[in-house]
Design a protein around this motif. Structure first.
Motif, PDB file in Angstrom:
ATOM      1  N   ARG A  34     -15.983 174.517  43.504  1.00 58.66           N
ATOM      2  CA  ARG A  34     -16.891 174.696  42.404  1.00 58.66           C
ATOM      3  C   ARG A  34     -17.561 173.537  42.425  1.00 58.66           C
ATOM      4  NH1 ARG A  34     -12.694 177.179  37.836  1.00 58.66           N
ATOM      5  NH2 ARG A  34     -12.281 179.153  38.743  1.00 58.66           N
ATOM      6  N   ALA A  35     -17.190 172.339  42.912  1.00 56.01           N
ATOM      7  CA  ALA A  35     -17.998 171.059  42.812  1.00 56.01           C
ATOM      8  C   ALA A  35     -19.105 171.036  43.580  1.00 56.01           C
ATOM      9  CB  ALA A  35     -17.022 169.995  42.919  1.00 56.01           C
ATOM     10  N   LEU A  36     -18.801 171.785  44.820  1.00 54.79           N
ATOM     11  CA  LEU A  36     -20.023 171.881  46.040  1.00 54.79           C
ATOM     12  C   LEU A  36     -20.744 172.802  45.814  1.00 54.79           C
ATOM     13  CD1 LEU A  36     -17.512 170.867  49.045  1.00 54.79           C
ATOM     14  CD2 LEU A  36     -18.822 169.189  47.680  1.00 54.79           C
ATOM     15  N   GLU A  37     -20.504 173.962  45.231  1.00 54.67           N
ATOM     16  CA  GLU A  37     -21.487 174.967  45.163  1.00 54.67           C
ATOM     17  C   GLU A  37     -22.787 174.973  44.337  1.00 54.67           C
ATOM     18  OE1 GLU A  37     -18.611 179.249  45.853  1.00 54.67           O
ATOM     19  OE2 GLU A  37     -18.990 178.296  43.864  1.00 54.67           O
ATOM     20  N   GLU A  62     -26.589 164.852  53.572  1.00 54.90           N
ATOM     21  CA  GLU A  62     -26.122 163.648  52.587  1.00 54.90           C
ATOM     22  C   GLU A  62     -26.060 163.986  51.249  1.00 54.90           C
ATOM     23  OE1 GLU A  62     -26.555 160.600  53.409  1.00 54.90           O
ATOM     24  OE2 GLU A  62     -26.798 161.139  55.692  1.00 54.90           O
ATOM     25  N   ARG A  63     -26.630 165.042  50.703  1.00 56.78           N
ATOM     26  CA  ARG A  63     -26.282 165.333  49.009  1.00 56.78           C
ATOM     27  C   ARG A  63     -24.837 165.633  49.105  1.00 56.78           C
ATOM     28  NH1 ARG A  63     -31.529 167.825  49.207  1.00 56.78           N
ATOM     29  NH2 ARG A  63     -30.626 169.581  49.754  1.00 56.78           N
ATOM     30  N   VAL A  64     -24.281 166.535  49.985  1.00 57.74           N
ATOM     31  CA  VAL A  64     -22.833 166.994  49.890  1.00 57.74           C
ATOM     32  C   VAL A  64     -21.808 165.930  50.202  1.00 57.74           C
ATOM     33  CG1 VAL A  64     -20.915 168.163  51.014  1.00 57.74           C
ATOM     34  CG2 VAL A  64     -23.232 169.240  50.894  1.00 57.74           C
ATOM     35  N   LYS A  65     -22.312 164.670  51.015  1.00 53.09           N
ATOM     36  CA  LYS A  65     -21.270 163.567  51.127  1.00 53.09           C
ATOM     37  C   LYS A  65     -21.438 162.657  49.872  1.00 53.09           C
ATOM     38  CE  LYS A  65     -23.146 162.867  55.474  1.00 53.09           C
ATOM     39  NZ  LYS A  65     -23.224 162.242  56.846  1.00 53.09           N
ATOM     40  N   GLN A  66     -22.485 162.678  49.282  1.00 54.91           N
ATOM     41  CA  GLN A  66     -22.614 161.801  48.030  1.00 54.91           C
ATOM     42  C   GLN A  66     -21.525 162.486  47.121  1.00 54.91           C
ATOM     43  OE1 GLN A  66     -26.766 161.385  47.038  1.00 54.91           O
ATOM     44  NE2 GLN A  66     -27.038 159.920  48.908  1.00 54.91           N
ATOM     45  N   ARG A  67     -21.750 163.759  46.720  1.00 54.22           N
ATOM     46  CA  ARG A  67     -20.794 164.649  45.932  1.00 54.22           C
ATOM     47  C   ARG A  67     -19.243 164.298  46.214  1.00 54.22           C
ATOM     48  NH1 ARG A  67     -18.875 165.214  42.156  1.00 54.22           N
ATOM     49  NH2 ARG A  67     -18.683 167.089  40.852  1.00 54.22           N
ATOM     50  N   GLU A  80     -15.371 174.898  54.443  1.00 57.87           N
ATOM     51  CA  GLU A  80     -16.728 174.916  55.361  1.00 57.87           C
ATOM     52  C   GLU A  80     -17.967 175.156  54.504  1.00 57.87           C
ATOM     53  OE1 GLU A  80     -15.847 178.264  57.665  1.00 57.87           O
ATOM     54  OE2 GLU A  80     -14.610 177.205  59.104  1.00 57.87           O
ATOM     55  N   VAL A  81     -18.981 174.434  54.555  1.00 58.05           N
ATOM     56  CA  VAL A  81     -20.228 174.664  53.807  1.00 58.05           C
ATOM     57  C   VAL A  81     -21.279 175.184  54.551  1.00 58.05           C
ATOM     58  CG1 VAL A  81     -21.779 172.854  52.375  1.00 58.05           C
ATOM     59  CG2 VAL A  81     -19.477 172.422  52.554  1.00 58.05           C
ATOM     60  N   PHE A  82     -21.907 176.063  53.996  1.00 55.85           N
ATOM     61  CA  PHE A  82     -23.035 176.915  54.643  1.00 55.85           C
ATOM     62  C   PHE A  82     -24.433 176.439  54.032  1.00 55.85           C
ATOM     63  CE2 PHE A  82     -19.307 179.070  55.616  1.00 55.85           C
ATOM     64  CZ  PHE A  82     -19.508 179.317  57.046  1.00 55.85           C
TER      65      PHE A  82
END
Length: 389
Positions: free
Chosen positions: A178-181, A312-317, A298-300
């Motif tokens: 839920r934090a990454l979506e 970069e945005r995902v790794k920052q989150r 897994e992030v698509f």
């Protein structure tokens, strides 16, 4: 032979146009630079261009069937029906226990939309066994691979055994997913591994035989009581209301209290036939990270998303996630009062999770970034050497 040459007056006129209007030429140059700069910032960064491979896979599930039965009853009829599809170059099939995959390879230049439509029309003419599921058409697209792969594992007593794997799965689905979506450019987040929780209704054969009921009766009553369906619309003047029938189970007690039948004033409930317990679905995959059993996340990406910027945005989150303070939804434990009992709703208890470890195990953007850096460095060095020469 007479060769025509450009007159000096024409050359002088062209040069005077460029020299006499320096401001106009400067504005055109600056406009080109500005528009090019903003176009560069909006340009998606990917390793390969968008490709659509001319390949279709028709997957049909045939539960409980052996590979030979799958081949004879499913794969061959589908191959015979799809062998006349236009533009088809090669057809092959893979028959496994319970699953049939028929692969269609088309020639380059074939319009895949028309090929899919033609395939669907041919599949409607195929007669398959009643036990076989409806065929699904799958397309291979290299951009559908995950951009990032994260691993969630845990150290400590709370992450040991089956209960620890269930806790990791809940933490991954209810918190990290839920934090990454919501991140811009993320199309979907898929969780794999761990133990997916289920509620099992365990019926004892002797009790069921004494009541004269069958397992089909129990299954039918559970399906009738656990529903969430649309009920149509209700008009009141100019206002239209959407009506839904909401009657889903939210505790183990409600499942145990479900009435299966009523004979001579005596009600037979689920708890009279067996017990309702928390369990997990059949495990399909096992993942480990650094020797510890883990859950893969897994992030698509979306179709037009910039892979490098998205990573970069995902790794920052991920860097802002405090795993020591993340709350994990705990399922209610079975009460001691008897089978089927439960405490409260399915998601009403929270506790802090400690010892969770979130690791980045795969990042497609690293190779893309390195490739672009190599191209940029080669262009800069080539330009410098050209100037020096």
């Amino acid at each position: 032979m007479i060769a025509e040459r450009e007159t000096p007056s024409a050359v002088i006129a062209e040069r005077s146009f460029l020299v006499d209007r320096p401001v106009a030429i400067l504005m055109v140059f600056l406009a080109t630079v500005v528009f090019g700069f903003f176009s560069f910032l909006r340009l998606p960064v990917s390793l390969m261009p968008e490709l659509s491979y001319p390949t279709l896979t028709v997957r049909t599930e045939y539960p409980g069937a052996a590979p030979e039965e799958v081949e004879n009853d499913v794969s061959r009829p589908i191959e015979e029906a799809l062998g006349v599809v236009g533009g088809l170059r090669r057809i092959s099939s893979i028959s496994r226990a319970g699953v049939s995959d028929v692969v269609l390879e088309f020639s380059w230049g074939v319009e895949m939309t028309e090929a899919i439509q033609d395939t669907l029309e041919k599949l409607d003419l195929v007669f398959l066994p009643d036990e076989a599921e409806r065929p699904l058409i799958l397309r291979f697209d290299p951009t559908l691979d995950p951009v990032l792969e994260l691993s969630l594992s845990g150290e400590g007593i709370q992450f040991e055994g089956d209960e620890g794997l269930r806790r990791l799965r809940r933490l991954a689905e209810l918190q990290i997913k839920r934090a990454l979506e919501p991140i811009k450019g993320v199309a979907a987040v898929r969780v794999r591994g761990g133990l997916d929780e289920e509620i099992h209704v365990l019926i004892e054969a002797d009790r069921l035989r004494h009541t004269g009921l069958s397992t089909d009766d129990v299954v039918r009553r559970l399906a009738e009581e656990n529903i969430n369906v649309a009920g149509g619309t209700l008009r009141e003047g100019r206002t239209e209301y959407m009506v839904r029938t909401l009657n889903e189970y939210d505790s183990l007690d409600q499942i145990g209290d479900t009435i299966v039948s009523s004979t001579e004033g005596r009600q037979v409930r689920i708890r009279d036939l067996g017990e309702v317990v928390w369990a997990n679905a059949e495990r399909q995959i096992t993942t480990r990270t650094a020797g510890l059993e883990s859950v893969q996340i897994e992030v698509f990406k979306e179709a037009d998303a910039n892979i490098v910027a998205l990573a970069e945005r995902v790794k920052q989150r991920v860097g802002t996630l405090d795993l020591e303070a993340l709350e994990d939804v705990q399922r209610p434990q079975q009460s001691r009062g008897g089978p089927g009992g439960g405490r409260g709703a399915l998601a009403d208890e929270l506790y802090l999770t400690e010892g969770a470890i979130l690791t980045l195990v795969a990042d497609r953007s690293v190779f893309i970034r390195n490739s672009i850096d190599e191209v940029r460095n080669a262009a800069v060095f080539g330009g410098v050497l050209a100037v020096l020469v």
